[in-house]
Design a protein around this motif. Structure first.
Motif, short mmCIF file in Angstrom:
data_model
loop_
_atom_site.label_atom_id
_atom_site.label_comp_id
_atom_site.label_asym_id
_atom_site.label_seq_id
_atom_site.Cartn_x
_atom_site.Cartn_y
_atom_site.Cartn_z
N ASP A 13 0.86 -1.18 0.00
CA ASP A 13 0.00 0.00 0.00
C ASP A 13 0.90 1.23 0.00
OD1 ASP A 13 -1.87 1.99 0.40
OD2 ASP A 13 -2.43 1.33 2.42
N ILE A 14 0.74 2.09 -0.98
CA ILE A 14 1.59 3.29 -1.10
C ILE A 14 0.84 4.56 -0.73
CG2 ILE A 14 3.23 2.38 -2.78
CD1 ILE A 14 1.46 3.80 -4.95
N SER A 15 -0.37 4.42 -0.21
CA SER A 15 -1.18 5.61 0.06
C SER A 15 -0.52 6.55 1.05
CB SER A 15 -2.58 5.22 0.53
OG SER A 15 -2.52 4.43 1.68
N GLN A 16 0.14 6.02 2.07
CA GLN A 16 0.80 6.88 3.05
C GLN A 16 1.96 7.65 2.42
OE1 GLN A 16 1.99 4.87 6.63
NE2 GLN A 16 2.88 6.70 7.52
N GLU A 17 2.77 6.98 1.61
CA GLU A 17 3.88 7.65 0.93
C GLU A 17 3.36 8.72 -0.02
OE1 GLU A 17 3.70 4.32 1.21
OE2 GLU A 17 5.66 3.52 1.77
N GLU A 18 2.29 8.38 -0.73
CA GLU A 18 1.74 9.33 -1.69
C GLU A 18 1.18 10.57 -0.97
OE1 GLU A 18 -0.69 9.08 -5.89
OE2 GLU A 18 -0.78 7.38 -4.53
N ARG A 19 0.50 10.37 0.17
CA ARG A 19 -0.01 11.51 0.95
C ARG A 19 1.13 12.38 1.47
NH1 ARG A 19 -3.74 7.85 2.76
NH2 ARG A 19 -2.60 7.38 4.67
N HIS A 20 2.18 11.73 1.97
CA HIS A 20 3.33 12.47 2.50
C HIS A 20 3.98 13.31 1.39
CE1 HIS A 20 7.02 13.38 4.63
NE2 HIS A 20 7.71 12.85 3.65
N LEU A 21 4.13 12.74 0.21
CA LEU A 21 4.72 13.48 -0.90
C LEU A 21 3.79 14.58 -1.40
CD1 LEU A 21 6.40 10.42 -2.62
CD2 LEU A 21 7.61 12.39 -1.64
N ALA A 22 2.49 14.35 -1.31
CA ALA A 22 1.52 15.38 -1.70
C ALA A 22 1.65 16.61 -0.80
CB ALA A 22 0.10 14.83 -1.66
N GLU A 23 2.04 16.40 0.46
CA GLU A 23 2.26 17.53 1.37
C GLU A 23 3.42 18.40 0.90
OE1 GLU A 23 2.80 15.76 5.22
OE2 GLU A 23 0.71 15.08 5.32
N GLU A 24 4.33 17.82 0.10
CA GLU A 24 5.43 18.57 -0.50
C GLU A 24 5.07 19.02 -1.92
OE1 GLU A 24 9.43 17.00 -0.13
OE2 GLU A 24 8.72 15.55 1.36
N ASN A 25 3.78 18.92 -2.26
CA ASN A 25 3.26 19.30 -3.58
C ASN A 25 3.81 18.45 -4.71
OD1 ASN A 25 1.58 21.42 -2.61
ND2 ASN A 25 3.43 22.65 -2.33
N ILE A 26 4.12 17.19 -4.40
CA ILE A 26 4.56 16.23 -5.42
C ILE A 26 3.35 15.37 -5.77
CG2 ILE A 26 6.07 14.29 -5.95
CD1 ILE A 26 8.05 15.53 -3.87
N ILE A 27 3.00 15.37 -7.05
CA ILE A 27 1.87 14.57 -7.50
C ILE A 27 2.35 13.50 -8.47
CG2 ILE A 27 0.21 16.43 -7.15
CD1 ILE A 27 0.19 16.76 -10.25
N PHE A 28 1.54 12.46 -8.60
CA PHE A 28 1.83 11.34 -9.50
C PHE A 28 0.67 11.20 -10.45
CE2 PHE A 28 4.10 10.73 -5.62
CZ PHE A 28 5.34 10.26 -6.02
N ARG A 29 1.00 11.06 -11.73
CA ARG A 29 -0.06 10.94 -12.73
C ARG A 29 0.52 10.42 -14.03
NH1 ARG A 29 0.02 14.87 -16.65
NH2 ARG A 29 1.45 16.59 -16.31
N ARG A 30 -0.38 10.07 -14.92
CA ARG A 30 0.04 9.70 -16.28
C ARG A 30 0.15 10.99 -17.09
NH1 ARG A 30 -1.38 4.16 -17.55
NH2 ARG A 30 -2.74 3.33 -15.93
N PRO A 31 1.23 11.15 -17.84
CA PRO A 31 1.28 12.30 -18.74
C PRO A 31 0.30 12.09 -19.89
CG PRO A 31 3.19 10.89 -19.07
CD PRO A 31 2.42 10.32 -17.92
N ILE A 32 -0.04 13.17 -20.57
CA ILE A 32 -0.96 13.07 -21.71
C ILE A 32 -0.24 13.49 -22.98
CG2 ILE A 32 -3.03 13.32 -20.29
CD1 ILE A 32 -3.15 16.27 -21.15
N ALA A 33 -0.87 13.22 -24.10
CA ALA A 33 -0.25 13.40 -25.42
C ALA A 33 0.45 14.73 -25.63
CB ALA A 33 -1.29 13.16 -26.52
N PRO A 34 -0.13 15.88 -25.22
CA PRO A 34 0.57 17.14 -25.47
C PRO A 34 1.91 17.26 -24.73
CG PRO A 34 -1.72 17.55 -24.85
CD PRO A 34 -1.45 16.09 -24.66
N GLU A 35 2.13 16.39 -23.77
CA GLU A 35 3.38 16.44 -22.99
C GLU A 35 4.43 15.46 -23.49
OE1 GLU A 35 1.87 17.39 -18.56
OE2 GLU A 35 1.06 15.52 -19.42
#
Length: 160
Positions: A13-35
Motif C-alpha cells: 500500500d503506497i497511500s501513506q507515501e503518496e499523501r506524504h509526498l503530496a504535502e510537498e506538492n509532489i503529484i503522481f499521474r500519467r502524462p498526456i499526449a501534449p506532454e
C-alpha cells in the motif's frame, strides 16, 4: 544484468507515501499526449537515449504506459511499463537530488498496479540495477538464467 519477477497480488500500500509526498506538492499521474515531447526529452536528458526511446513508445498506448512525478512544472521521476516487451516494467528513474524520498517506490507500485489491472498475475522487471530496492519494495525475486535478456543484442553507441 538479470531480470526479476514480482507477484502482482501482493503489492504494498503506497497511500501513506503518496499523501506524504503530496504535502510537498509532489503529484503522481500519467502524462498526456501534449506532454510527449517534454517528457521524452526530459528522460533523454536525465537518463539517455535508450530510455527516451522506450518512453516514446509508452505514448503509443491509451492510457499512456507511463507515470510521472511532478512538483509544479518540474518532472522529478518517471516509470514506464510494457514498452519494450509485454508485461515488462521499466525503464524508471528519479531525478538526482530527489532520490530516497519514496518517489521511485510510488512510481514502481503505480506501474505494477496498472499491469495487474491489465490482467497480469506477475510482472518482469527487465535488466535490473538496484536488486535490493526491488526485493525490499515489492518482494521481487531474481530470475535465474536471465543474464541473457532481450537487451543482449542492443545496438550500442559510444556515449550511452
Amino acid at each position: 544484468m538479470k531480470d526479476m519477477l514480482v507477484r502482482l497480488t501482493d503489492l504494498p500500500d503506497i497511500s501513506q507515501e503518496e499523501r506524504h509526498l503530496a504535502e510537498e506538492n509532489i503529484i503522481f499521474r500519467r502524462p498526456i499526449a501534449p506532454e510527449k515531447s517534454i517528457v521524452c526529452q526530459w528522460v533523454g536528458k536525465e537518463f539517455g537515449n535508450y530510455w527516451e526511446s522506450e518512453t516514446d513508445v509508452a505514448f503509443s498506448f491509451q492510457p499512456v504506459h507511463c507515470f510521472i512525478a511532478q512538483k509544479g512544472n518540474e518532472i522529478l521521476g518517471f516509470a514506464c511499463y510494457e514498452v519494450t516487451a509485454k508485461n515488462f516494467f521499466g525503464p524508471t528513474g528519479t531525478k538526482e537530488g530527489w532520490r530516497g524520498k519514496g518517489i521511485g517506490k510510488v512510481l514502481l507500485v503505480k506501474s505494477l498496479l496498472a499491469l495487474r489491472e491489465m490482467g497480469y498475475a506477475y510482472a518482469i522487471i527487465g535488466g535490473i540495477g538496484p536488486i535490493d530496492f526491488y526485493k525490499n519494495t515489492v518482494n521481487a525475486v531474481t530470475i535465474e538464467g536471465s543474464e541473457i535478456s532481450i537487451y543482449q543484442n542492443l545496438i550500442r553507441i559510444n556515449h550511452e
